[in-house]
Design an enzyme around this catalytic site. Structure first.
Site, PDB file in Angstrom:
ATOM      1  CD  GLU A   1      36.519 -53.479  43.521  1.00 41.01           C
ATOM      2  OE1 GLU A   1      36.008 -54.611  43.634  1.00 41.01           O
ATOM      3  OE2 GLU A   1      36.055 -52.598  42.778  1.00 41.01           O
TER       4      GLU A   1
ATOM      5  CG  HIS B   1      34.123 -51.684  40.097  1.00 44.05           C
ATOM      6  ND1 HIS B   1      33.509 -52.150  41.232  1.00 44.05           N
ATOM      7  CD2 HIS B   1      33.287 -50.744  39.577  1.00 44.05           C
ATOM      8  CE1 HIS B   1      32.344 -51.525  41.394  1.00 44.05           C
ATOM      9  NE2 HIS B   1      32.193 -50.663  40.405  1.00 44.05           N
TER      10      HIS B   1
ATOM     11  CD  GLU C   1      35.539 -55.236  37.414  1.00 45.07           C
ATOM     12  OE1 GLU C   1      36.600 -55.198  38.090  1.00 45.07           O
ATOM     13  OE2 GLU C   1      34.413 -55.367  37.921  1.00 45.07           O
TER      14      GLU C   1
HETATM   15 ZN    ZN Z   1      34.259 -53.711  42.354  1.00 40.93          ZN
END
Ligand code: ZN
Length: 341
Positions: free
Chosen positions: A63, A155, A219
């Protein structure tokens, strides 16, 4: 200033992916920068302001956008372009997985916190790393009392998302949600919030529950290889993190509830056997919505369907092991005034 071993700490960590002997240096502004281990560096300003911030990335090795973001921030601190006035623990989570270009080597590191690493065998690379990261976060937060504790665990997702940037707010055990944090996330471009429905073994829940930190799994879009990320997509968050570190009096604009989208978990789909299957395409984006009554998944005699309100799917993954979560279903939620502080 002489060349420093910290000029490229990410490269140094990736060259020593399993461990790195501690050392420290003095920053251009006089603060201390301490290497605690591979991927783990602590910044102690000479006169720290009121926040203690853990910033983590690369808990999943592939990531890369957040890894590159953190490397840029650290590079600016080491060179003196950014004067860090808050205590900061910066963590590149999983250098060994980064080197292999994979999310995990043996198992999912972000399911091993709050002691889960110590339960069961075998003693994988990720279990050892989770145990050490817990020790470092503990040491960092216990270094000082009475401050605002923060942890942003950054992430990117495996699949595209209807809402590109979103944060998971760990289960608060009934405590209200923090307006200032929601305002910070919203102003950083993270305008979709998912309220978790129970304790988990994620890194952000560990800091929230164990240390009273305002902690989030954030995210930031879809996975790409190193060097293939568009830094402009995370520029708002990067800019706000820099402000948080160098301008102790800075605050984001107050929360406008109309600007955030809030979801809460309504059901978890747990895979029972290898017969498990979804009734939608593998390529479906996060937050894709399904109508009431729609059949979502089947496993032998068991079926999962949408309830009487539309539900959206997050993190669908039919490839997980049996007894693991194959998807989360969420519904839109309101944050009323009494749920905020
Ligand atoms: Zn992740």
């Amino acid at each position: 200033m002489n060349a420093s071993r910290l000029d490229d700490f990410l490269a140094l960590s990736r060259a020593n992916p399993h461990s790195l002997a501690p050392f420290s240096e003095t920053l251009p502004d006089g603060g201390q920068i301490q290497v605690w281990d591979t991927g783990v560096v602590c910044i102690e300003p000479t006169a720290p302001a009121n926040k203690d911030l853990v910033l983590s990335c690369g808990i999943h090795g592939n990531e890369t956008a957040p890894i590159e973001l953190c490397a840029r921030l650290l590079g600016d601190i080491v060179s003196g372009r950014l004067v860090c006035r808050q205590r900061l623990l910066l963590i590149f989570g999983h250098p060994a997985a980064m080197n292999l270009g994979v999310r995990e080597v043996e198992e999912n590191l972000n399911r091993l916190f709050s002691g889960a690493h110590a339960k069961g065998e075998p003693q994988t690379m990720e279990r050892q790393r989770a145990a050490r990261l817990e020790q470092y976060v503990t040491r960092f937060f216990q270094g000082r009392d009475g401050t605002e504790r923060l942890h942003y665990d950054l992430h990117t997702a495996i699949r595209p998302s209807e809402y590109e940037q979103f944060a998971i707010y760990p289960f608060t055990h009934g405590a209200p949600y923090h307006k200032g944090q929601l305002a910070f996330l919203c102003d950083s471009g993270v305008d979709t919030i998912l309220l978790a429905h129970g304790p988990t073994t994620t890194f952000s829940y560990f800091s929230a529950h164990g240390f009273g930190a305002h902690a989030f799994t954030v995210e930031l879009g879809k996975v790409h290889a190193f060097g293939e990320n568009d830094a402009s997509r995370v520029a708002k968050l990067e800019h706000n993190l820099a402000r948080l570190l160098q301008a102790p009096d800075w605050q984001p604009p107050p929360l406008d509830p109309a600007r955030i989208r809030v979801f809460k978990v309504c059901q978890e789909i747990i895979k029972q056997s290898e017969g498990f299957c979804f009734h939608f395409s593998d390529a479906v984006a996060n937050f894709t919505e399904f109508s009431p009554g729609a059949l979502l998944a089947e496993d032998g005699d068991q079926q999962w369907t949408v309830g009487d309100k539309p539900e959206a799917v997050i993190f669908p993954n039919p490839g997980v092991a049996p007894q693991q979560r194959a998807a989360l279903m969420v519904v839109t939620a309101e944050l009323s005034a009494d749920m905020l502080c």
